[in-house]
Design a protein around this motif. Structure first.
Motif, PDB file in Angstrom:
ATOM      1  N   VAL A   1       0.399 -55.895   3.140  1.00  0.00           N
ATOM      2  CA  VAL A   1       1.468 -54.898   3.226  1.00  0.00           C
ATOM      3  C   VAL A   1       1.489 -54.260   4.607  1.00  0.00           C
ATOM      4  CG1 VAL A   1       2.395 -52.777   2.227  1.00  0.00           C
ATOM      5  CG2 VAL A   1       1.346 -54.484   0.748  1.00  0.00           C
TER       6      VAL A   1
ATOM      7  N   GLY B   1      -4.263 -56.656  -1.242  1.00  0.00           N
ATOM      8  CA  GLY B   1      -2.900 -56.362  -0.796  1.00  0.00           C
ATOM      9  C   GLY B   1      -2.774 -55.538   0.467  1.00  0.00           C
ATOM     10  N   ARG B   2      -3.762 -54.679   0.768  1.00  0.00           N
ATOM     11  CA  ARG B   2      -3.611 -53.752   1.893  1.00  0.00           C
ATOM     12  C   ARG B   2      -3.311 -54.462   3.213  1.00  0.00           C
ATOM     13  NH1 ARG B   2      -4.735 -48.476   2.980  1.00  0.00           N
ATOM     14  NH2 ARG B   2      -5.594 -48.168   0.886  1.00  0.00           N
TER      15      ARG B   2
ATOM     16  N   ASN C   1       5.582 -53.105  -6.117  1.00  0.00           N
ATOM     17  CA  ASN C   1       4.460 -53.737  -6.815  1.00  0.00           C
ATOM     18  C   ASN C   1       3.232 -53.852  -5.919  1.00  0.00           C
ATOM     19  OD1 ASN C   1       6.210 -54.067  -8.967  1.00  0.00           O
ATOM     20  ND2 ASN C   1       6.580 -56.231  -8.574  1.00  0.00           N
ATOM     21  N   LEU C   2       3.450 -54.252  -4.671  1.00  0.00           N
ATOM     22  CA  LEU C   2       2.336 -54.459  -3.748  1.00  0.00           C
ATOM     23  C   LEU C   2       1.780 -53.154  -3.181  1.00  0.00           C
ATOM     24  CD1 LEU C   2       3.647 -57.537  -1.723  1.00  0.00           C
ATOM     25  CD2 LEU C   2       1.690 -57.515  -3.262  1.00  0.00           C
TER      26      LEU C   2
ATOM     27  N   GLU D   1     -10.854 -62.696   1.275  1.00  0.00           N
ATOM     28  CA  GLU D   1      -9.603 -62.319   0.618  1.00  0.00           C
ATOM     29  C   GLU D   1      -8.750 -63.546   0.317  1.00  0.00           C
ATOM     30  OE1 GLU D   1      -9.117 -57.887   2.683  1.00  0.00           O
ATOM     31  OE2 GLU D   1      -8.335 -59.684   3.672  1.00  0.00           O
TER      32      GLU D   1
ATOM     33  N   ILE E   1      -2.042 -49.354  -3.145  1.00  0.00           N
ATOM     34  CA  ILE E   1      -2.500 -48.982  -1.807  1.00  0.00           C
ATOM     35  C   ILE E   1      -2.301 -47.489  -1.554  1.00  0.00           C
ATOM     36  CG2 ILE E   1      -2.096 -49.379   0.665  1.00  0.00           C
ATOM     37  CD1 ILE E   1      -1.244 -52.234  -0.105  1.00  0.00           C
TER      38      ILE E   1
ATOM     39  N   SER F   1      -2.842 -56.948  -5.742  1.00  0.00           N
ATOM     40  CA  SER F   1      -2.709 -56.181  -4.508  1.00  0.00           C
ATOM     41  C   SER F   1      -3.862 -55.196  -4.340  1.00  0.00           C
ATOM     42  CB  SER F   1      -1.375 -55.426  -4.497  1.00  0.00           C
ATOM     43  OG  SER F   1      -1.216 -54.695  -3.302  1.00  0.00           O
ATOM     44  N   LYS F   2      -4.386 -54.686  -5.447  1.00  0.00           N
ATOM     45  CA  LYS F   2      -5.540 -53.779  -5.391  1.00  0.00           C
ATOM     46  C   LYS F   2      -6.744 -54.479  -4.754  1.00  0.00           C
ATOM     47  CE  LYS F   2      -7.498 -50.228  -8.437  1.00  0.00           C
ATOM     48  NZ  LYS F   2      -6.676 -49.121  -7.950  1.00  0.00           N
TER      49      LYS F   2
ATOM     50  N   CYS G   1       0.630 -58.298 -10.373  1.00  0.00           N
ATOM     51  CA  CYS G   1       0.795 -58.159  -8.926  1.00  0.00           C
ATOM     52  C   CYS G   1       0.114 -56.887  -8.430  1.00  0.00           C
ATOM     53  CB  CYS G   1       2.287 -58.136  -8.587  1.00  0.00           C
ATOM     54  SG  CYS G   1       2.656 -58.238  -6.829  1.00  0.00           S
ATOM     55  N   TYR G   2       0.184 -55.811  -9.210  1.00  0.00           N
ATOM     56  CA  TYR G   2      -0.466 -54.533  -8.880  1.00  0.00           C
ATOM     57  C   TYR G   2      -1.970 -54.736  -8.715  1.00  0.00           C
ATOM     58  CZ  TYR G   2      -2.104 -49.697  -9.687  1.00  0.00           C
ATOM     59  OH  TYR G   2      -2.722 -48.465  -9.596  1.00  0.00           O
TER      60      TYR G   2
END
Length: 280
Positions: free
Chosen positions: A166, A162-163, A207-208, A47, A212, A158-159, A154-155
């Motif tokens: 966050v 991001g998990r 966004n983040l 990651e 999720i 995070s996909k 950013c979306y």
């Protein structure tokens, strides 16, 4: 100024709880812990490599864009951190923007999207600068376009990774958001518009967290491009009077926040009324 937090609705959220339990089990598994770089660092090596690769692509793109731009006194150009910095930057860029409008807009958009994608603070100064240099109408178009493009990047970032970030930074807030989304699947657009218009949840978190909690991209995109207009208009319009602005905090006084929440309440009213009819 800390944005007020409003909890809307109650109950439900079983689906979100199950997902949280599953993700917690995965994070606590020995195989997951072995791949972590550090016991406190949320990302695996893979990651982190993805994040660095995407960041490098953006940086290289920015480098080539600025290498192709007409020469300027770059020593006087820096990202503003205060209103005083912004006034100096505006004075230095005004002539350059008039002489090379297309190149300047390309550079401006690239920097704004880069900052929004990687959650770099200071986009509010970029929005004020748009109003100061381009006026309300063109400035608003620029800000909404860049903010939506950056939020979309950013979306998708995070996909990918991001998990864990966050879950590490905002575990309680994520559980709350997951529960609220699970209860509002039928009127998800209204709820997302409400969140974008009002400062109930920070845009950075939205966004983040959106990919999720399985918010479809088309809902995220439409809610962003429409919902950011009111706050962006306030910021861009304030850019016309930089000389009178003392602090960023002056942008969102009680009256401004009240107007934003009023707009948000009008947006979410259909969903609330529908729920009442369902329970009657």
């Amino acid at each position: 100024m800390v944005a007020p937090r409003i909890l809307i609705g109650g109950g439900g959220g079983d689906e979100g709880k199950l997902r949280d339990e599953e993700s917690a089990k995965m994070e606590d598994s020995p195989s997951s812990k072995k791949t972590r770089l550090d016991g406190r660092f949320p990302l695996t090596r893979w990651e982190l490599a993805v994040a660095m690769a995407v960041f490098s692509v953006f940086v290289i793109g920015l480098f080539f864009i600025f290498m192709k731009m007409p020469a300027a006194e770059y020593g006087k150009i820096k990202l503003p951190r205060t209103i005083s910095d912004l006034r100096l930057l505006k004075d230095n860029l005004a002539i350059y923007a008039n002489d090379h409008p297309a190149q300047f807009i390309l550079g401006y958009c690239s920097v704004y999207i880069f900052m929004q994608t990687f959650m770099i603070p200071g986009t509010i100064f970029m929005s004020l600068l748009a109003g100061a240099l381009f006026g309300v109408f063109r400035g608003l178009l620029l800000v909404v376009f860049n903010a939506t493009a950056g939020a979309s990047c950013c979306y998708f970032l995070s996909k990918l990774i991001g998990r864990p970030i966050v879950n590490w930074l905002w575990p309680e807030k994520l559980r709350f958001f997951q529960g609220e989304i699970a209860k509002r699947r039928e009127k998800l657009m209204n709820y997302m518009l409400f969140l974008r218009v009002t400062p109930t949840l920070p845009n950075l978190f939205i966004n983040l967290a959106s990919p999720i909690v399985d918010i479809p991209f088309h809902v995220f995109f439409l809610a962003t491009i429409v919902g950011l207009i009111p706050a962006s208009f306030i910021t861009v319009r304030a850019g016309l009077a930089l000389g009178e602005l003392k602090s960023v905090k002056d942008l969102y006084d009680f009256k401004t926040l009240a107007v934003l929440f009023l707009i948000g309440s009008v947006i979410i009213c259909p969903a609330i009324l529908k729920r009442k009819r369902t329970y009657e």
